[in-house]
Motif scaffolding. Structure first.
Motif, PDB file in Angstrom:
ATOM      1  N   TYR A   1      41.272  40.973  51.238  1.00  0.00           N
ATOM      2  CA  TYR A   1      41.285  40.395  49.891  1.00  0.00           C
ATOM      3  C   TYR A   1      40.412  41.233  48.951  1.00  0.00           C
ATOM      4  O   TYR A   1      40.820  41.576  47.844  1.00  0.00           O
TER       5      TYR A   1
ATOM      6  N   LEU B   1      42.294  44.300  47.963  1.00  0.00           N
ATOM      7  CA  LEU B   1      43.374  44.072  46.991  1.00  0.00           C
ATOM      8  C   LEU B   1      42.809  43.937  45.576  1.00  0.00           C
ATOM      9  O   LEU B   1      43.365  44.479  44.618  1.00  0.00           O
ATOM     10  N   VAL B   2      41.683  43.221  45.450  1.00  0.00           N
ATOM     11  CA  VAL B   2      41.070  43.076  44.122  1.00  0.00           C
ATOM     12  C   VAL B   2      40.501  44.424  43.659  1.00  0.00           C
ATOM     13  O   VAL B   2      40.650  44.811  42.500  1.00  0.00           O
TER      14      VAL B   2
ATOM     15  N   GLN C   1      43.311  46.427  42.388  1.00  0.00           N
ATOM     16  CA  GLN C   1      43.772  45.948  41.078  1.00  0.00           C
ATOM     17  C   GLN C   1      42.836  46.451  39.982  1.00  0.00           C
ATOM     18  O   GLN C   1      43.285  46.808  38.900  1.00  0.00           O
ATOM     19  N   ARG C   2      41.542  46.496  40.280  1.00  0.00           N
ATOM     20  CA  ARG C   2      40.570  46.903  39.257  1.00  0.00           C
ATOM     21  C   ARG C   2      40.481  48.423  39.096  1.00  0.00           C
ATOM     22  O   ARG C   2      39.918  48.911  38.117  1.00  0.00           O
TER      23      ARG C   2
ATOM     24  N   ARG D   1      35.163  50.308  39.523  1.00  0.00           N
ATOM     25  CA  ARG D   1      34.730  48.923  39.312  1.00  0.00           C
ATOM     26  C   ARG D   1      34.615  48.250  40.669  1.00  0.00           C
ATOM     27  O   ARG D   1      35.577  48.265  41.450  1.00  0.00           O
TER      28      ARG D   1
ATOM     29  N   LEU E   1      48.091  37.934  45.678  1.00  0.00           N
ATOM     30  CA  LEU E   1      47.845  39.356  45.408  1.00  0.00           C
ATOM     31  C   LEU E   1      48.925  40.228  46.045  1.00  0.00           C
ATOM     32  O   LEU E   1      49.403  41.192  45.442  1.00  0.00           O
TER      33      LEU E   1
ATOM     34  N   ILE F   1      49.154  42.463  37.419  1.00  0.00           N
ATOM     35  CA  ILE F   1      47.849  41.803  37.303  1.00  0.00           C
ATOM     36  C   ILE F   1      46.910  42.609  36.403  1.00  0.00           C
ATOM     37  O   ILE F   1      46.666  43.785  36.645  1.00  0.00           O
ATOM     38  N   LEU F   2      46.367  41.955  35.389  1.00  0.00           N
ATOM     39  CA  LEU F   2      45.423  42.608  34.476  1.00  0.00           C
ATOM     40  C   LEU F   2      43.974  42.278  34.829  1.00  0.00           C
ATOM     41  O   LEU F   2      43.061  43.032  34.503  1.00  0.00           O
ATOM     42  N   ASP F   3      43.749  41.121  35.468  1.00  0.00           N
ATOM     43  CA  ASP F   3      42.381  40.715  35.782  1.00  0.00           C
ATOM     44  C   ASP F   3      42.424  39.638  36.865  1.00  0.00           C
ATOM     45  O   ASP F   3      43.391  38.878  36.964  1.00  0.00           O
ATOM     46  N   VAL F   4      41.373  39.615  37.683  1.00  0.00           N
ATOM     47  CA  VAL F   4      41.205  38.591  38.728  1.00  0.00           C
ATOM     48  C   VAL F   4      39.773  38.084  38.609  1.00  0.00           C
ATOM     49  O   VAL F   4      38.835  38.894  38.622  1.00  0.00           O
ATOM     50  N   THR F   5      39.582  36.792  38.510  1.00  0.00           N
ATOM     51  CA  THR F   5      38.218  36.257  38.393  1.00  0.00           C
ATOM     52  C   THR F   5      37.570  36.118  39.767  1.00  0.00           C
ATOM     53  O   THR F   5      38.251  36.073  40.794  1.00  0.00           O
ATOM     54  N   GLU F   6      36.241  36.041  39.766  1.00  0.00           N
ATOM     55  CA  GLU F   6      35.536  35.698  40.996  1.00  0.00           C
ATOM     56  C   GLU F   6      35.809  34.227  41.318  1.00  0.00           C
ATOM     57  O   GLU F   6      35.944  33.412  40.395  1.00  0.00           O
TER      58      GLU F   6
ATOM     59  N   LEU G   1      37.055  41.586  32.997  1.00  0.00           N
ATOM     60  CA  LEU G   1      37.647  42.870  32.639  1.00  0.00           C
ATOM     61  C   LEU G   1      38.248  42.856  31.242  1.00  0.00           C
ATOM     62  O   LEU G   1      38.015  43.764  30.448  1.00  0.00           O
TER      63      LEU G   1
ATOM     64  N   VAL H   1      40.632  30.692  42.053  1.00  0.00           N
ATOM     65  CA  VAL H   1      40.680  32.073  41.577  1.00  0.00           C
ATOM     66  C   VAL H   1      41.749  32.153  40.489  1.00  0.00           C
ATOM     67  O   VAL H   1      42.851  31.630  40.674  1.00  0.00           O
TER      68      VAL H   1
ATOM     69  N   PHE I   1      44.223  34.450  38.053  1.00  0.00           N
ATOM     70  CA  PHE I   1      44.891  35.736  37.862  1.00  0.00           C
ATOM     71  C   PHE I   1      45.443  35.780  36.441  1.00  0.00           C
ATOM     72  O   PHE I   1      46.122  34.844  36.014  1.00  0.00           O
TER      73      PHE I   1
END
Lengths: 269, 269
Positions: free
Chosen positions: A52, A55-56, A59-60, A158, B55, B67-72, B80, B118, B120
């Motif tokens: 996981y 994958l993040v 993406q970043r 990042r 993902l 995907i432009l951004d994924v939060t914690e 981002l 999470v 997306f």
């Protein structure tokens, strides 16, 4: 350094046939120039528990880590880009990592395989070399029959979860007047690193000695040429060294997985 | 159907200011045409336990799910694309899903929030509408002050883990002679759905009645125009309906998250 292999006879091999030759350890060299027009891919294998985060991370950091395929946990087949393949045997040389340390460089990782491993195939700049050649831009490391030079930069990726580290780049010398064409020709392929990340002065991205690449072989930069740098799928290996997951497998730099799709399948225009 | 709102006064608003207005529920309408030149994003929120599957699903289906951004996990900030934002309040209208069923359409999801969620943020075709307008291609749903029409198609996404379902598309009528320009103008933006997935006969992708979109509002297709279809970030909602995760939150179709980056930041050339 010129290496003792010649890609010419395999330039038009089908990826399925080439993967078979590699599986049988009849080709244990870098793969640049093989299977002309077909996509090549970097490998990173991690335990599911770390997948996981990766994958993040990808993406970043899509420039160095464009994901082309993700296997099911425990499964060796890259179903999207190479039906019938086995990522555990179909790469000429691997690297095995424990706690961020390189522990082995075998030609098969079957004996290291575990049921919790997930394999990621990432786009590779070898995939746009066909487009460079077609644009009339010669590729030094292909002409020299050696591996592409790769460098660790001071460009920080990042972070994501437990993963962080610097970007690795590949370098190709390009004649000044052909640089714009090289940018345009590769910019069409964002899924295989796309346009360069840097053009010119190596020091500007933290490269101290252009003749001493961290991975691959040095190549000559001739009078009238500019070094052009592209984001590189060896980046995850620099991330492994810094982030030290308990276990990982990668390809050996320059020794790629060859997929069935054609390069043009990844062109955006 | 013309809706009772007017984007014109907010066309040049800064995304940060617009998010504040939305957070204060002063704007509860669709967002097409707001903050001209800034990126807009679809939302899908899932429990961490389902986030890996999503993902991989997004990797396998990049046209509808870029995907432009994924939060914690547990965090509401889209670091981002919108530092200081809160995805729980900064969207005009949400949809809350339980076992694949829509259970609420609130203007804030603060009360539904959990520490294991999470978020997306996915690219949205509103982000390339600026490029279409600059290319001289009018956009019917903006001219009508209504929501873009969206349709469930018979194009099946590649499944990943427990997630599967059909692709949703948005439609814009384009004059025949402008169709090639519409393809080129949007093809520059693969991170926000890029080039169309279909041009012409709606039945060819399983759309039975072009006047009855599953999401958004119908728009007129005039003499001399072709319906042009782009992959749509509402696709995850069709996937939720089919795959039935125990809990999920999305934006309401057409009611997007507005990020700080400019559209051109996502152009590949």
């Amino acid at each position: 350094m010129t290496l003792p292999f010649d890609v010419a006879p395999f330039r038009s091999a089908h990826p399925r046939e080439m993967r078979r030759l590699i599986r049988e350890e009849k080709w244990i060299y870098p793969t640049s120039g093989l299977c002309h027009c077909h996509v090549q891919a970097n490998l990173i294998v991690l335990p599911k528990e770390w997948a996981y985060d990766f994958l993040v991370f990808a993406q970043r950091n899509p420039k160095p880590c464009p994901i082309l395929d993700v296997t099911e946990p425990g499964d060796g087949e890259a179903k999207l880009i190479a039906p019938g393949s086995d990522v555990r045997t179909d790469i000429p040389r691997y690297r095995v990592w424990k706690d961020g340390e390189l522990i082995d460089e075998p030609t098969s990782v079957a004996k290291y395989w575990r049921e919790d491993l997930v394999a990621f195939l990432l786009g590779c700049s070898f995939s746009f070399e066909g487009a460079l050649l077609e644009a009339g831009i010669p590729i030094r490391h292909i002409d020299m029959n050696c591996n592409v030079p790769m460098y660790v930069t001071n460009i920080q990726n990042r972070p994501a979860g437990r993963l962080s580290g610097p970007m690795v780049v590949s370098m190709r010398p390009v004649k000044h007047k052909q640089v714009p064409k090289a940018v345009l020709a590769t910019g069409r392929f964002p899924a295989v690193h796309g346009a360069p990340v840097h053009i010119g002065d190596p020091a500007a991205i933290g490269i101290k000695n252009i003749d001493k690449p961290e991975f691959g072989d040095p190549v000559e930069i001739r009078e009238g040429e500019t070094p052009v740098f592209w984001a590189c799928g060896v980046t995850p290996q620099a991330v492994l060294m810094k982030s030290k997951p308990p276990f990982a497998i990668t390809h050996a730099p320059g020794h790629m997985f060859i997929g069935d799709p054609k390069d043009v399948d990844y062109a955006v225009f």
